[in-house]
Design a protein around this motif. Structure first.
Motif, short mmCIF file in Angstrom:
data_model
loop_
_atom_site.label_atom_id
_atom_site.label_comp_id
_atom_site.label_asym_id
_atom_site.label_seq_id
_atom_site.Cartn_x
_atom_site.Cartn_y
_atom_site.Cartn_z
N PHE A 10 41.47 43.55 42.99
CA PHE A 10 41.40 42.32 42.91
C PHE A 10 41.40 41.33 44.27
CE2 PHE A 10 43.59 38.35 42.83
CZ PHE A 10 43.28 37.42 41.83
N HIS A 11 42.23 41.71 45.08
CA HIS A 11 42.36 41.11 46.38
C HIS A 11 41.02 41.24 47.13
CE1 HIS A 11 46.13 39.21 46.11
NE2 HIS A 11 46.68 40.35 45.56
N ARG A 12 40.48 42.33 47.20
CA ARG A 12 39.25 42.70 47.86
C ARG A 12 38.14 42.05 47.38
NH1 ARG A 12 40.40 47.76 48.46
NH2 ARG A 12 39.75 48.32 46.30
N HIS A 13 38.10 41.94 46.06
CA HIS A 13 36.99 41.26 45.35
C HIS A 13 36.92 39.67 45.45
CE1 HIS A 13 33.37 41.17 42.61
NE2 HIS A 13 34.03 40.04 41.91
N MET A 14 38.22 39.27 45.59
CA MET A 14 38.33 37.74 45.49
C MET A 14 38.09 37.27 46.94
SD MET A 14 38.65 36.53 42.59
CE MET A 14 39.08 34.85 42.54
N ARG A 15 38.43 38.11 47.69
CA ARG A 15 38.28 37.90 49.26
C ARG A 15 36.76 37.85 49.65
NH1 ARG A 15 40.85 37.82 54.01
NH2 ARG A 15 42.98 39.05 52.85
N LEU A 16 36.03 38.88 49.14
CA LEU A 16 34.66 38.85 49.41
C LEU A 16 33.86 37.42 48.56
CD1 LEU A 16 32.09 40.63 49.99
CD2 LEU A 16 32.24 41.47 47.65
N LEU A 17 34.56 37.15 47.35
CA LEU A 17 33.90 35.96 46.78
C LEU A 17 34.33 34.62 47.68
CD1 LEU A 17 34.59 36.89 43.06
CD2 LEU A 17 32.29 36.99 44.36
N LEU A 18 35.53 34.64 47.99
CA LEU A 18 36.01 33.54 48.40
C LEU A 18 35.98 32.97 50.00
CD1 LEU A 18 39.25 32.91 46.49
CD2 LEU A 18 37.08 32.02 45.92
N LEU A 45 46.21 33.79 46.51
CA LEU A 45 46.20 34.13 44.93
C LEU A 45 47.34 34.81 44.62
CD1 LEU A 45 42.41 34.97 44.86
CD2 LEU A 45 43.47 32.93 44.47
N GLN A 46 48.04 34.82 43.42
CA GLN A 46 49.25 35.37 43.10
C GLN A 46 48.81 36.13 41.70
OE1 GLN A 46 52.54 32.87 42.77
NE2 GLN A 46 53.69 34.47 41.53
N ILE A 47 49.18 37.37 41.78
CA ILE A 47 48.74 38.13 40.36
C ILE A 47 50.14 38.42 39.91
CG2 ILE A 47 48.02 40.37 39.57
CD1 ILE A 47 46.48 40.79 41.86
N SER A 48 50.21 38.26 38.22
CA SER A 48 51.34 38.38 37.42
C SER A 48 51.55 39.67 37.49
CB SER A 48 50.82 38.06 36.05
OG SER A 48 51.79 38.32 35.10
N GLN A 49 52.93 39.86 37.86
CA GLN A 49 53.41 41.28 37.60
C GLN A 49 53.24 42.05 36.38
OE1 GLN A 49 57.77 40.84 38.87
NE2 GLN A 49 56.93 40.38 40.93
N SER A 50 53.08 41.21 35.22
CA SER A 50 52.91 42.13 34.08
C SER A 50 51.53 42.26 33.73
CB SER A 50 53.15 41.08 32.78
OG SER A 50 52.62 39.67 32.81
N LEU A 147 36.41 38.08 37.20
CA LEU A 147 36.76 37.43 38.71
C LEU A 147 35.47 36.40 38.97
CD1 LEU A 147 38.52 40.24 40.19
CD2 LEU A 147 39.50 38.37 39.07
N ASP A 148 34.40 37.05 38.91
CA ASP A 148 33.25 36.34 39.45
C ASP A 148 33.16 35.03 38.56
OD1 ASP A 148 32.53 38.43 41.12
OD2 ASP A 148 30.93 39.21 39.35
N GLU A 149 33.40 34.91 37.45
CA GLU A 149 33.33 33.43 36.44
C GLU A 149 34.47 32.64 36.95
OE1 GLU A 149 32.55 34.08 32.37
OE2 GLU A 149 31.71 36.17 32.61
#
Length: 189
Positions: A10-18, A45-50, A147-149
């Motif tokens: 998630f973090h790797r992909h979002m960093r690439l996008l942002l 960006l914060q991911i839910s623990q659930s 994530l792209d959307e």
């Protein structure tokens, strides 16, 4: 079947996008998770623990101002009515295409009022009021295409969402300077 994106992905992909879009605005990429800094302000960006591979994940956006920032750092509370309508439709679209076993299992999730038991396909019902007004908005995802959307939805809003809430937060003297200029208009010359 689409592949669930775990935290590191998630973090790797979002960093690439942002990253390039934030760098255009003068924000520097931080090491580690997907976060950017400009001066004393930090966006992350914060991911839910659930989050898990059955129900997917959800994330939110935060901006802190200074090292000991007080108050709420969540910036999706500041979406306007039109943004909320688009976000809600996108959430429903993403949840509808999420892979589910047949039959659709009952799952326990955290909702507006605490734990809820509902069908996997009904995840949007867990927090039905999150899009109604200034509330804590969490964005669901399962795959990189989700994530792209979300990035395509959020990037045009970034300048408005990450601007300081008030100039006084970033520079306490700003309010004083403005007040002095205003009172100067009323002084006799």
């Amino acid at each position: 079947m689409r592949d669930y994106v775990k935290s590191a992905g998630f973090h790797r992909h979002m960093r690439l996008l942002l990253a390039s879009k934030f760098q255009e605005l003068g924000w520097e990429s931080q090491t580690g998770k997907c976060s950017f800094a400009r001066g004393k302000r930090v966006f992350w960006l914060q991911i839910s623990q659930s989050s898990n591979s059955l129900i997917g994940g959800k994330f939110t956006l935060n901006v802190s101002e200074g090292s000991g920032a007080a108050g709420d750092t969540r910036i999706l509370r500041h979406l306007n009515e039109a943004d909320r309508a688009i976000g809600k439709a996108l959430e429903e679209h993403i949840i509808a295409r999420r892979p589910r076993p047949d039959p659709d299992p009952d799952i326990e999730v955290v909702g507006d009022g605490g734990p809820l038991l509902l069908k996997l396909g009904d995840l949007a019902k867990a927090n039905p009021r999150q899009w109604d007004g200034p509330s804590d908005v969490w964005l669901p995802y399962f795959s990189k295409s989700d994530l792209d959307e979300w990035a395509a939805f959020l990037l045009p809003l970034r300048e408005r969402l990450i601007r300081p809430s008030t100039p006084e937060i970033t520079d306490p003297m700003t309010w004083t300077k403005r007040f002095d200029r205003l009172t100067g208009l009323f002084r006799w010359r």
